[in-house]
Design an enzyme around this catalytic site. Structure first.
Site, short mmCIF file in Angstrom:
data_model
loop_
_atom_site.label_atom_id
_atom_site.label_comp_id
_atom_site.label_asym_id
_atom_site.label_seq_id
_atom_site.Cartn_x
_atom_site.Cartn_y
_atom_site.Cartn_z
N HIS A 53 21.29 7.30 21.48
CA HIS A 53 22.02 6.03 21.44
C HIS A 53 23.48 6.14 21.18
CE1 HIS A 53 20.72 6.73 17.09
NE2 HIS A 53 22.19 6.11 16.95
C1 T46 Z 1 22.80 7.79 14.44
C2 T46 Z 1 22.03 8.99 14.21
C3 T46 Z 1 22.94 10.06 13.62
C4 T46 Z 1 17.30 1.57 9.01
O1 T46 Z 1 16.51 0.67 8.64
N1 T46 Z 1 18.49 1.80 8.29
C5 T46 Z 1 19.35 2.77 8.87
O2 T46 Z 1 20.67 2.68 8.07
C6 T46 Z 1 19.15 3.54 9.65
C7 T46 Z 1 20.13 4.49 10.12
C8 T46 Z 1 17.94 3.59 10.35
N2 T46 Z 1 17.07 2.67 9.94
C9 T46 Z 1 15.85 2.59 10.55
C10 T46 Z 1 15.66 2.01 12.14
C11 T46 Z 1 14.74 2.84 12.54
O3 T46 Z 1 13.17 2.30 12.25
O4 T46 Z 1 15.08 3.92 10.29
C12 T46 Z 1 14.23 4.10 11.50
C13 T46 Z 1 14.97 5.42 12.16
O5 T46 Z 1 16.16 5.11 12.91
P1 T46 Z 1 16.95 5.75 14.28
O6 T46 Z 1 15.71 5.91 15.29
O7 T46 Z 1 17.81 5.00 14.73
O8 T46 Z 1 17.20 7.35 14.07
P2 T46 Z 1 17.93 8.13 14.59
O9 T46 Z 1 17.95 9.54 13.76
O10 T46 Z 1 17.79 8.17 16.24
O11 T46 Z 1 19.68 7.69 14.56
C14 T46 Z 1 20.17 7.65 13.31
C15 T46 Z 1 21.01 6.59 13.19
O12 T46 Z 1 19.96 5.40 13.20
C16 T46 Z 1 22.19 6.58 14.06
O13 T46 Z 1 22.90 5.35 13.61
O14 T46 Z 1 23.87 7.79 14.72
O15 T46 Z 1 20.95 8.81 13.14
#
Ligand code: T46
Length: 136
Positions: A53
């Site tokens: 993303h």
């Molecule tokens: C990024 C990379 C490096 C929250 O509720 N609060 C938060 O602050 C974050 C970061 C995530 N979440 C929830 C949203 C999803 O349900 O945690 C779950 C996993 O998040 P996501 O699938 O977006 O994780 P990554 O590892 O793909 O991405 C993350 C960050 O979301 C993103 O901003 O830059 O790490």
């Protein structure tokens, strides 16, 4: 680092003494924005890839405080890779940068300092949409 590289590393000052090391991170000093949120990824399943993303407005600095992982950054024109494998290097990830993370070691702890509170509306999770927004 290439002149116009997407990989912008921030060298973090290792403080400490014979007892061990310490790194301090401060808004607008070591980190080039006001830090509103900190989160960290750990216990990542072997072989898994994360990210895929971009963010419309968010700026972040990622530090692999333990172990290692590989980042791919893409601004719609260039795509570059970097390995984060130490706690004294931050990776600055600007807004409108597509990111993918791979090859997490079993002991990897990836800490991320973010310029904004969590907002799902700030995410662009479709690569074609990202390319359109990045081209504006
Ligand atoms: C990024 C990379 C490096 C929250 O509720 N609060 C938060 O602050 C974050 C970061 C995530 N979440 C929830 C949203 C999803 O349900 O945690 C779950 C996993 O998040 P996501 O699938 O977006 O994780 P990554 O590892 O793909 O991405 C993350 C960050 O979301 C993103 O901003 O830059 O790490």
């Amino acid at each position: 680092m290439q002149k116009n590289s997407l990989i912008k590393k921030i060298g973090l000052n290792r403080l400490g003494d014979e007892r061990g090391s310490l790194v301090a991170l401060e808004s607008h000093r070591t980190i080039p924005f006001c830090v509103k949120r900190v989160y960290y990824l750990f216990n990542t399943t072997r072989g898994v890839a994360r990210g895929f993303h971009a963010h419309r407005n968010l700026k972040q600095v990622a530090v692999c405080v333990s172990g290692s992982c590989r980042f791919v950054l893409d601004n719609g024109k260039q795509r570059e890779e970097v390995i984060l494998d130490n706690p004294i290097t931050g990776l600055l990830i600007d807004s409108l940068t597509w990111r993918e993370m791979y090859d997490f070691s079993s002991d990897a702890v990836l800490m991320v300092l973010a310029s904004e509170y969590y907002d799902e509306l700030d995410y662009i999770r479709n690569y074609d949409e990202f390319l359109k927004v990045a081209a504006l």
